[in-house]
Write a protein that holds these residues in place. Structure first.
Motif, PDB file in Angstrom:
ATOM      1  N   ALA A 208       0.828  -1.212   0.000  1.00 27.06           N
ATOM      2  CA  ALA A 208       0.000   0.000   0.000  1.00 27.06           C
ATOM      3  C   ALA A 208       0.860   1.260   0.000  1.00 27.06           C
ATOM      4  N   LEU A 209       2.055   1.195   0.576  1.00 26.41           N
ATOM      5  CA  LEU A 209       2.926   2.356   0.645  1.00 26.41           C
ATOM      6  C   LEU A 209       3.770   2.544  -0.610  1.00 26.41           C
ATOM      7  N   VAL A 210       4.036   1.480  -1.348  1.00 28.71           N
ATOM      8  CA  VAL A 210       4.922   1.568  -2.516  1.00 28.71           C
ATOM      9  C   VAL A 210       4.147   1.516  -3.829  1.00 28.71           C
ATOM     10  N   ARG A 211       3.182   0.604  -3.932  1.00 29.45           N
ATOM     11  CA  ARG A 211       2.373   0.412  -5.150  1.00 29.45           C
ATOM     12  C   ARG A 211       3.269   0.246  -6.382  1.00 29.45           C
ATOM     13  N   HIS A 212       4.168  -0.670  -6.326  1.00 25.48           N
ATOM     14  CA  HIS A 212       5.099  -0.910  -7.426  1.00 25.48           C
ATOM     15  C   HIS A 212       4.412  -1.694  -8.554  1.00 25.48           C
ATOM     16  N   PRO A 213       4.978  -1.689  -9.751  1.00 24.81           N
ATOM     17  CA  PRO A 213       4.389  -2.467 -10.858  1.00 24.81           C
ATOM     18  C   PRO A 213       4.453  -3.959 -10.564  1.00 24.81           C
ATOM     19  N   VAL A 214       3.395  -4.674 -10.908  1.00 30.39           N
ATOM     20  CA  VAL A 214       3.332  -6.105 -10.634  1.00 30.39           C
ATOM     21  C   VAL A 214       3.124  -6.931 -11.907  1.00 30.39           C
ATOM     22  N   ARG A 215       2.702  -6.304 -13.005  1.00 30.05           N
ATOM     23  CA  ARG A 215       2.461  -7.062 -14.238  1.00 30.05           C
ATOM     24  C   ARG A 215       3.803  -7.432 -14.865  1.00 30.05           C
ATOM     25  N   PRO A 216       4.064  -8.717 -15.082  1.00 29.15           N
ATOM     26  CA  PRO A 216       5.369  -9.118 -15.640  1.00 29.15           C
ATOM     27  C   PRO A 216       5.551  -8.592 -17.055  1.00 29.15           C
ATOM     28  N   PRO A 217       6.774  -8.199 -17.413  1.00 29.80           N
ATOM     29  CA  PRO A 217       7.028  -7.719 -18.773  1.00 29.80           C
ATOM     30  C   PRO A 217       7.067  -8.885 -19.759  1.00 29.80           C
TER      31      PRO A 217
END
Length: 516
Positions: A208-217
């Motif tokens: 919740a604090l970072v919200r980094h990308p999670v969809r694999p390239p």
């Protein structure tokens, strides 16, 4: 859609990396210390309450299950979080790939642990039909989901956010769940459920604090990113695997030779040692690793920071070591209760090695920051062998003998890592040892005040009053000794002062601080 700060999650904006690094590091140290103090307080509450709700055998059973789960966590995360911290450059595809790998490995290892639980359980003293390991497999999934978020928070030096996540996870997740279930008579299961809820709160809060990308390239991009991330991470995991054996080899020896009840007593003694070690060493490690990673190519600055950090650790640790040695009987009586007197002697043994137990974390920070993880890995395995052999030999004399064996291994590992760290600068070992020697008068003053104070108070006052009076006497004496020798600690005191200082106004460059 990823937020702006994850396009390059290296660090927040600053007036200049060199001038802002020291200020960022000491402010990170301040927040990490706040978090460690809060967590230490929560852990003390946990020790006091749970030691009166659970038996030594129930503690030992839960520790045995946790040992297995800890091994699976090391194998599953592959050092991905630390690899993100150490990386010189980081792109969105690297982060997304790291998340996919960590999450996938967490699921695979959780399934393996779930299926193998009936076979593994009896090897660590659990019944074949115990469901503890299967429940703990959930922690592996949650740990994989949260490892990237935690690594990015550390890389960005967002230690206030890390503190909020860790305190919330431990206080609400572990402590709240465990105490409630233990009060309801759940026994060892309360400790297991507490770890599951703690892992859940950590994973959700960090993301919740970072919200980094999670969809694999795409697959070609993912392969390239995985090579960059896992090159460091796999070597780091090899070191962590050795560290796991080093930290848990004693538990395995105790549970296999002396039984779950002895493991419960031994684990309580080690937990009381870990409180000050975590408060000092883990805080320093959490801040130093990302800070040193940024100056990994400047050997002079690395050496100065390493020596200064070691000096601060000695200054803080030696008085605590003296107080713990003197007050072990009262500390055990106040925190654990009258049924845990077997913990006193092992705790006194561990108190003697508090400085090396804390200081080798600084060497570990330097090793990871400079990318020398393979060199650190085989030294961790050497430590694992030293712990296992030392504890196996010491087990002939019961739990105190195991504590002596583990302590000898701690000192040996500290010396090994200090010598390994000296590769960055000639004469570094001598500089570190001299920095430790400066703190000896403070430790002697603490002992000179604490020992007679405890002897005077013991015959006629309650244990809690003995602890309070002795600690106040020892700390006053330590403070007086530090004041008298303050010229020897100018750099250390400057760092502590920088942690309290306000940021410079716009347009005015911040003052630099020594050591980083």
């Amino acid at each position: 859609m990823s937020p702006p700060d994850t396009a390059d999650p290296a660090a927040p904006a600053a007036p200049g990396p060199d001038r802002s690094l020291a200020r960022s590091a000491v402010r990170g140290l301040s927040w990490s210390m706040v978090g460690a103090l809060g967590q230490a307080l929560l852990q003390l509450v946990s020790i006091v309450v749970l030691s009166r709700l659970l038996t030594a055998e129930e503690f030992g059973t839960a520790v045995a299950a946790t040992v297995v789960m800890g091994l699976a966590v090391v194998l599953g995360q592959l050092g991905i979080g630390p690899a993100l911290v150490q990386s010189r450059q980081l792109r969105d595809e690297d982060v997304a790939t790291a998340f996919s790998v960590a999450a996938g490995l967490g699921v695979l290892l959780a399934a393996a642990l779930f299926l193998a639980a009936p076979v593994i359980g009896p090897l660590v003293g659990l019944p074949a039909d115990s469901w503890f390991l299967r429940l703990l497999s959930v922690v592996l999934v949650l740990g994989g989901l949260g490892s990237v978020s935690l690594g990015l928070l550390q890389r960005q030096l967002r230690f206030r956010a890390l503190v909020l996540v860790e305190l919330g996870a431990y206080g609400v997740g572990y402590l709240g769940t465990t105490v409630a279930l233990a009060s309801a008579g759940a026994g060892a299961a309360a400790l297991v459920w507490g770890q599951v809820v703690q892992a859940l709160v950590t994973a959700v809060g960090a993301y919740a604090l970072v919200r980094h990308p999670v969809r694999p390239p795409s697959w070609p991009v993912a392969v390239r990113s995985a090579r960059r991330v896992l090159g460091f991470g796999s070597a780091y995991s090899l070191a962590q695997l050795g560290n796991w054996v080093g930290l848990n080899g004693d538990n395995l020896v105790v549970t296999s030779t002396l039984g779950p009840a002895a493991l419960g007593a031994y684990s309580r003694a080690y937990q009381l040692l870990v409180q000050p070690a975590n408060l000092i060493g883990t805080v320093a490690d959490k801040v130093l690793f990302p800070a040193l990673s940024r100056i990994q190519d400047d050997r002079d600055r690395l050496a100065r920071a390493y020596v200064l950090a070691g000096s601060l650790v000695a200054l803080l640790t030696l008085p605590v070591s003296v107080l713990l040695l003197v007050l072990a009987p009262e500390v055990v009586a106040v925190l654990l209760g009258p049924g845990w007197t077997s913990v006193v002697l092992p705790l006194q043994v561990f108190a003697v090695v508090l400085l090396p137990r804390t200081a080798y974390k600084i060497s570990g920070s330097l090793t990871r920051a400079t990318g020398a993880v393979l060199g650190g890995a085989w030294r961790q395995w050497l430590y694992a062998a030293e712990v296992t052999v030392g504890c196996a030999v010491g087990s002939a004399w019961g739990v105190p003998g195991v504590a002596v064996g583990a302590s000898v291994a701690i000192v040996a590992h500290f010396a090994t890592m200090l010598v390994f760290s000296a590769r960055i600068s000639p004469g570094l070992v001598g500089r570190v040892l001299r920095s430790y020697a400066r703190s000896l008068p403070v430790a002697v003053a603490t002992a000179a005040a604490a020992w007679p104070a405890a002897a005077l108070l013991r015959p006629s006052t309650p244990d809690a009053v003995v602890v309070l009076g002795t600690v106040v006497s020892g700390l006053l004496a330590a403070g007086a000794a530090l004041l008298a020798s303050r010229r020897l600690f100018r750099d250390e005191l400057s760092v502590l002062a920088a942690a309290r200082s306000r940021p410079a106004p716009p347009g005015r460059p911040p003052r630099t601080r020594p050591g980083v």
